[in-house]
Design an enzyme around this catalytic site. Sequence first.
Site, mmCIF file in Angstrom:
data_model
loop_
_atom_site.group_PDB
_atom_site.id
_atom_site.type_symbol
_atom_site.label_atom_id
_atom_site.label_comp_id
_atom_site.label_asym_id
_atom_site.label_seq_id
_atom_site.Cartn_x
_atom_site.Cartn_y
_atom_site.Cartn_z
ATOM 1 N N ARG A 141 -3.092 -10.279 5.000
ATOM 2 C CA ARG A 141 -3.575 -10.326 3.608
ATOM 3 C C ARG A 141 -2.490 -9.734 2.726
ATOM 4 O O ARG A 141 -2.200 -8.538 2.828
ATOM 5 C CB ARG A 141 -4.875 -9.522 3.497
ATOM 6 C CG ARG A 141 -5.487 -9.533 2.122
ATOM 7 C CD ARG A 141 -6.752 -8.680 2.089
ATOM 8 N NE ARG A 141 -7.358 -8.706 0.774
ATOM 9 C CZ ARG A 141 -6.979 -7.920 -0.225
ATOM 10 N NH1 ARG A 141 -6.015 -7.044 -0.061
ATOM 11 N NH2 ARG A 141 -7.580 -8.011 -1.407
ATOM 12 N N LYS A 195 0.825 -1.216 0.000
ATOM 13 C CA LYS A 195 0.000 0.000 0.000
ATOM 14 C C LYS A 195 0.855 1.261 0.000
ATOM 15 O O LYS A 195 2.008 1.255 0.428
ATOM 16 C CB LYS A 195 -0.994 -0.039 1.166
ATOM 17 C CG LYS A 195 -2.124 -1.037 0.850
ATOM 18 C CD LYS A 195 -3.252 -1.036 1.837
ATOM 19 C CE LYS A 195 -4.316 -2.032 1.348
ATOM 20 N NZ LYS A 195 -5.298 -2.352 2.370
HETATM 21 N N1 HH2 Z 1 -7.351 -4.133 1.096
HETATM 22 C C1 HH2 Z 1 -7.736 -4.204 -0.193
HETATM 23 C C2 HH2 Z 1 -8.779 -5.042 -0.583
HETATM 24 N N2 HH2 Z 1 -9.417 -5.812 0.314
HETATM 25 N N3 HH2 Z 1 -9.675 -6.565 2.538
HETATM 26 C C3 HH2 Z 1 -9.326 -6.511 3.825
HETATM 27 N N4 HH2 Z 1 -9.966 -7.265 4.731
HETATM 28 N N5 HH2 Z 1 -8.311 -5.689 4.264
HETATM 29 C C4 HH2 Z 1 -7.632 -4.870 3.407
HETATM 30 O O1 HH2 Z 1 -6.744 -4.122 3.871
HETATM 31 C C5 HH2 Z 1 -7.979 -4.901 2.018
HETATM 32 C C6 HH2 Z 1 -9.036 -5.776 1.615
HETATM 33 C C7 HH2 Z 1 -7.022 -3.371 -1.227
HETATM 34 O O2 HH2 Z 1 -5.987 -4.117 -1.812
HETATM 35 P P1 HH2 Z 1 -6.072 -4.885 -3.214
HETATM 36 O O3 HH2 Z 1 -7.098 -5.964 -3.196
HETATM 37 O O4 HH2 Z 1 -4.700 -5.358 -3.530
HETATM 38 O O5 HH2 Z 1 -6.451 -3.782 -4.260
HETATM 39 P P2 HH2 Z 1 -7.816 -3.362 -4.970
HETATM 40 O O6 HH2 Z 1 -8.785 -2.914 -3.939
HETATM 41 O O7 HH2 Z 1 -7.401 -2.250 -5.895
HETATM 42 O O8 HH2 Z 1 -8.350 -4.555 -5.723
#
Ligand code: HH2
Length: 289
Positions: free
Chosen positions: A261, A225
């Site tokens: 995660r 992030k």
């Molecule tokens: N962060 C993201 C998505 N889902 N779920 C939980 N429980 N906690 C988090 O910190 C979290 C999450 C964002 O990351 P990512 O899936 O890599 O990106 P995007 O939202 O652009 O798909």
Amino acid sequence: MIWRCRDLTYDLSGRVLVMGILNVTPDSFSDGGRWLEPAAALARAHELLAQGADILDVGAESTRPGSAPVPAEEQWRRLEPLLRALHRERPEVVVSCDTRDATVAERALAAGARIVNDVSALSDPRMAAVGAASGAGLVLMHMRGTPETMQTDTRYDDVVAEVTVHLAERSALAQAAGVAPEAIAWDPGIGFGKSAEGSLELLTRGIGPLRAASGRPVLVGASRKSFLARLTGGVGPSADRVPESLAAATIAVLQGASILRVHDVAETVKVVRVACAARDAGRQDTARA
Ligand code: HH2
């Protein structure tokens, strides 16, 4: 501390689970567009499992700052081939569905998912009932507003206290709908409506209080992030933030996180082993003193 996810019960008293991220989206901030084709997604799923992922967190909607919601039908169109193939080939694999939509969650659970990861902590009024009916693990994450609006105001008087109150309310709502307390996990929502300072504060000072307030496992999603890049002055692609992410994973474990995660599973699995050993050695020292 246990975490119940349908037929599976994790004992998380000493153990930290690594949740591998698999986004079947065109636009996720780090892996968007890479696993959109079902065959590529399935190959990535097998790769993450071979690297030691305990759970696969599969999402079909980016929730990066500014992103717009993806309709349920489109989310399911992206998810279905992967979930069905995984369940057919390896039904024992623990799949988490990263969605804010109860219809998507319901379909994913019918296709074998054991966890619902709801970054909006029950914004869909049907989500708690879907969780209750299935007995699935339910991750409740803190976010102020929606992904479209969440970065417009990231000021808090006391970010840890506000996150705690919000998640306690959401937990009570879930339990009133019949979700077992043992199925719930809390997540401070690193980067969701938080400044870089707020994210750092939650990572370094929030995990213990959240765990103590809820008596539930805490999930931390700091992987790649942007607040990490702010600390190192990094301006490159998010995939270059592996060292920063591993430092965050270490801090999270030492602060008491039970689920991480992450994008970089192989590296995180090793970090978790070292951090757990360090944590346990610290406990033995305290016990001897
Ligand atoms: N962060 C993201 C998505 N889902 N779920 C939980 N429980 N906690 C988090 O910190 C979290 C999450 C964002 O990351 P990512 O899936 O890599 O990106 P995007 O939202 O652009 O798909």
